[in-house]
Each structure stands twice: as structure tokens, then as C-alpha cells.
Design an enzyme around this catalytic site. Structure first.
Site, short mmCIF file in Angstrom:
data_model
loop_
_atom_site.label_atom_id
_atom_site.label_comp_id
_atom_site.label_asym_id
_atom_site.label_seq_id
_atom_site.Cartn_x
_atom_site.Cartn_y
_atom_site.Cartn_z
N GLU A 100 -55.34 7.40 51.99
CA GLU A 100 -55.95 8.16 53.10
C GLU A 100 -57.40 8.54 52.89
O GLU A 100 -57.73 9.73 52.75
CB GLU A 100 -55.14 9.44 53.35
CG GLU A 100 -53.78 9.19 53.95
CD GLU A 100 -53.14 10.46 54.50
OE1 GLU A 100 -53.71 11.56 54.30
OE2 GLU A 100 -52.08 10.36 55.13
N GLU B 262 -46.06 6.96 54.52
CA GLU B 262 -45.73 8.39 54.53
C GLU B 262 -45.39 8.82 55.94
O GLU B 262 -46.07 8.42 56.90
CB GLU B 262 -46.92 9.27 54.11
CG GLU B 262 -47.17 9.39 52.65
CD GLU B 262 -48.37 10.31 52.33
OE1 GLU B 262 -48.64 11.26 53.10
OE2 GLU B 262 -49.03 10.05 51.31
C1 BGC Z 1 -51.18 13.02 51.86
C2 BGC Z 1 -50.16 13.80 51.06
C3 BGC Z 1 -49.91 15.14 51.74
C4 BGC Z 1 -49.31 14.86 53.11
C5 BGC Z 1 -48.98 16.12 53.89
C6 BGC Z 1 -50.99 13.11 53.35
O1 BGC Z 1 -52.23 13.38 53.90
O2 BGC Z 1 -51.24 11.70 51.42
O3 BGC Z 1 -50.64 13.95 49.76
O4 BGC Z 1 -49.07 15.96 51.00
O5 BGC Z 1 -50.22 14.11 53.87
O6 BGC Z 1 -50.11 16.88 54.13
#
Ligand code: BGC
Length: 449
Positions: A168, A356
Site C-alpha cells: 500500500e 487484505e
Molecule cells: C494495512 C494494514 C492495516 C489495515 C487496516 C492496511 O492499510 O496494510 O497494515 O492494519 O489496512 O488499517
């Protein structure tokens, strides 16, 4: 729920958010170690992290990795995404620390022994402080530092097939170099532009060099994509949303796919070209093996004549909806469908992996259970939308839930809990939440995944 058998399923964590053991076995300090620190250090800041929480108090994954991988397996996931802490493997960013290398070898071997496929992120925001002292991402030399580190890891951890270069860029560059709320706590517009360009070039350079040396490895990177909508139906609001989309999403993606930075009409941001050297346009073009897409919510923007050069205003979720997570993010499942379809529309001929997706809540243990039904609802509705995108033609290969464990949520500290597994940060005891049990049932309902 629709047929889930065409995707692979996994859960994700990152080193800085879970490992703890920040200064053991030769590990060097990262910008996040110091950003958390209450003492003055190189970054010369008092911790701005909520409750002055420190990442050293997280999950102790360094000592509990076997237990955690077995829990992941018990849920039924077959893929595990984690990151390497650059400072564990190379404390000063350059020289190797054998004990750090051994740790990741052990984690990777344990994955294989348990038939779990490791997906390894090389950079999840924890830059060695020694490199930050030399300018960090603002110094163009970082392209070489990062590429050498990446090459070392891919060579050394030779049983890993799937690599994610940089997590990211938009988030750590915006929060760390423009707004100063993440490490390294900088607030410089020029610094932000330089760092952005160097991160994009690092992805390009590392990809090319790795593919050259290790043609059979699958090398991608992960990108934050947030679905953006205008607050109203006025043309000016549409324009504001379009601009926000460029700033939040497209600026950190399009240079890599040959479109250049989409900033020609924003004079101030177009100053990024100040940091160009001859040949950079071509060097940015990358053709990654897969695109990691990370989306959590939708954001809304409207026209604002008082904003001097961008003329837009963000409308926070808590001003427009009651369906929020503990991050004050709107629960809006359709957003993940829209972002996948948007990436699909670039016609990149490369698979998409949702690297994610998940939600934070203020989970509580009651009688040895965590009844996180809102999280189950979030996963059900979001996974349905991922499957809808797949059946509408997007080449989505896999999905990683964020996160396997409750962990250190950067500037927010330990309050927002993202895990499928509850972690008591004092005793380090783990407990599967109801959402983990839901995932187990969901995954076991299909034989092939
Ligand atoms: C990141 C994580 C973070 C998640 C929730 C993403 O931006 O890769 O490290 O914990 O979002 O905020």
C-alpha cells in the site's frame, strides 16, 4: 452464499504489527520502533500513537508463530500472508543478521510442513532507521537498497513462490510523509512527492531484477484501492470525486501500468516530475505478475471552493452513516465489487488477489467467547461481492482476510481489533472469535479451495 470453490483463501498479518521482540536476536530498529518510542530519538517526536501504545507489546508472533500457523490451519485457510521485517534480516538495511534469517526460515518451513502456502511481503512499512537517517524513501539510493534486500530475500527464502514487493504505497506515503501521523512522521510536500516517485521506481526495479534472476517466482505488489463517490449529483461534486480518486488510488498505481502519474491537471502535484531522471517514464512500467488489491470501505468527497488548490472536501463516514466499524469506516460491501471491477477494466491480463479485506470492532471476551457478529456480516457481504466480481469476469484468484490476529493498528494503537483470533495483549493468550468459527464452516463447505 455463492460457490466459493474457485478462489484460494488465506489470512494476513504483518511483522511490525504482530512480531513484538523488537530488539532481540540482533534485530535493528525500524522507523516504527522509534515512532512508538516515548524517548526522543532520530525522529525527534513524542509518540502520537493513541494511548501511547507501542508495537513491542503486540502478539509476540516471534515466539508464538507455530501456534498461530496451526490456528490458521484449524480455521481451514491454506494460504498465509506475512511480512519480513527488513531490520530483522538486515539490522541497518544492508548487512545480514543470520539469526533474523533463521527466524523467517523457520516460519516458512513450518508453513510448508503444514501445507500452508506462504505469501511474503517484503516491505510493510517498517523501514530500518539507519536508512531513514540517510533520507529513507526520499533518497533515490533507496531503489538500490530495496532491490538488494528484495533479491537477498527471494534468493535466501528459496521455497517461497509468491512475493509481494511493497504494501500500500498510498497509505504509508500519505500518512508518513505528508500528514506525519505514521512513521517517519514527516510533513513535507516535496518529500512526499520524491518518496512517492522512489517507491514506484523501486517496485519497477525490484520486479525487473527479480524476474531476471528468478523467472519462475510470482512477483506482485499490493495496492490500497478505496471506492470513491461524490457527495451529491452536482457536476462539481463529480469532479471532486474524480480528483480524489486520482490522489488516493490512481497516482500510486497507474505509473506502473504505463499510464504515467494522472496529475497533469493538478499543477502542484505535477511537480513530481521535478524528481524524474532520464528514462524514468519507462522504468516505472512494470507488468507485475499479479495485482494485490486491498479495500476496506467507501469514501465520499464534495466540491469545496475554500480548499485553495484542490477544491475538494472529504465527507467523513460518521457524518453520513451509522453503519461504522471501530475505525469509523463505513461498512459498504459493494465497494469491493466496484474496486475489483475497476482494476479489471484496465485489461492488465494479470490476476487480481485480494491481499487484505476485513473490519475492526471493539471486541470483548464474554464467557470465553467473542461474539463478533458484525465482523461475520462484513465478511459474508464482502466475500459475496468478490465472488460477484469473479462471476462478472474479473480474474480474481484469491482472498486474504485481514487479519489473522488482533494486532498493533499503527497510529490507532491496540483499540481497533481486526483479528479473527482475539489476542490478550497482556497474557498473549489466543482465542478464536465467532468469525473464525464462521470462516471454518464457510471453508469446509467446499472441498476445493
Ligand atoms: C494495512 C494494514 C492495516 C489495515 C487496516 C492496511 O492499510 O496494510 O497494515 O492494519 O489496512 O488499517
Amino acid at each position: 452464499m455463492s460457490d466459493n470453490s474457485q478462489l484460494f483463501w488465506g489470512a494476513a498479518i504483518s511483522a511490525a504489527q504482530t512480531e513484538s521482540a523488537c530488539d532481540v536476536d540482533g534485530k535493528g530498529l525500524s522507523i516504527w520502533d522509534e515512532f512508538c518510542s516515548k524517548k526522543q530519538g532520530y525522529i525527534y517526536k513524542q509518540s502520537t500513537i493513541k494511548n501511547k501504545d507501542h508495537m513491542k507489546d503486540s502478539c509476540d508472533f516471534y515466539y508464538h508463530y507455530k501456534e498461530d500457523i496451526l490456528l490458521l490451519k484449524k480455521i481451514g485457510f491454506k494460504h498465509f500472508r506475512f511480512s519480513i521485517a527488513w531490520t530483522r534480516v538486515m539490522p541497518d538495511g544492508i548487512n545480514v543478521n543470520p539469526l533474523g534469517v533463521d527466524f523467517y526460515k523457520d516460519v516458512i518451513d513450518f508453513c510448508h510442513e503444514n501445507e500452508i502456502v506462504p505469501w511474503v511481503t517484503l516491505y510493510h512499512w517498517d523501514l530500518p532507521i539507519e536508512l531513514e537517517k540517510k533520507g529513507g524513501w526520499i533518497n533515490r539510493e533507496i531503489i538500490e537498497w530495496f532491490t538488494q534486500y528484495a533479491t537477498f530475500c527471494v534468493k535466501t527464502f528459496s521455497t517461497v513462490e509468491n512475493w509481494i514487493l511493497i504494501n500500500e504505497p498510498s497509505v504509508f506515503l500519505g500518512a508518513g510523509y505528508l500528514f506525519g501521523i505514521h512513521a517517519p512522521g514527516k510533513k513535507s510536500f516535496d518529500g512526499f512527492l520524491a518518496a512517492t516517485h522512489h517507491v514506484m521506481l523501486s517496485i519497477g526495479e525490484a520486479y525487473r531484477r527479480l524476474k531476471n534472476e528468478f523467472p519462475d517466482k510470482s512477483i506482485g505488489s499490493s495496492f490500497s484501492f478505496t471506492h470513491i463517490e461524490p457527495a451529491g449529483h452536482k457536476e462539481k461534486d463529480y469532479k471532486a470525486a474524480e480528483l480524489a480518486d486520482k490522489l488516493v488510488n490512481r497516482m500510486f498505481f497507474e505509473p506502473l501500468i504505463g499510464h504515467g502519474y494522472p496529475l497533469g491537471d493538478v499543477k502542484k502535484l505535477n511537480q513530481i516530475t521535478k524528481f524524474f531522471k532520464k528514462g524514468d517514464e519507462e522504468k516505472l512500467i512494470t507488468d507485475l505478475d499479479f495485482y494485490g488489491l486491498q479495500t476496506y470501505t467507501r469514501e465520499v468527497f464534495k466540491h469545496n471552493p475554500f480548499n485553495p488548490f484542490l477544491k475538494l472536501k472529504h465527507v467523513p463516514a460518521d457524518e453520513r452513516t451509522i453503519d461504522l466499524t471501530a475505525m469509523n469506516w463505513e461498512m459498504h460491501a459493494e465497494s469491493i465489487y466496484k474496486t475489483i471491477m475497476k482494476v479489471h477494466a484496465y485489461n492488465l491480463n494479470r490476476p487480481i488477489v485480494v491481499t487484505e479485506n476485513g473490519a475492526a470492532f471493539n471486541d470483548q471476551v464474554v464467557l470465553d467467547r467473542v461474539n463478533d457478529f458484525s465482523r461475520i456480516h462484513y465478511f459474508q457481504t464482502h466475500i459475496n461481492e468478490v465472488l460477484r466480481a469473479k462471476s462478472d469476469g474479473a480474474d480474481v484468484k484469491g482472498y486474504f482476510a485481514w487479519s489473522l490476529l488482533d494486532n498493533f493498528e499503527w497510529a490507532e494503537g491496540y483499540y481497533p481489533r481486526f483479528g479473527l483470533i482475539y489476542v490478550d495483549f497482556k497474557t498473549k493468550k489466543r482465542l478464536m472469535k465467532e468469525s473464525a468459527h464462521w470462516f471454518r464452516r464457510f471453508l469446509s463447505s467446499q472441498l476445493k479451495y
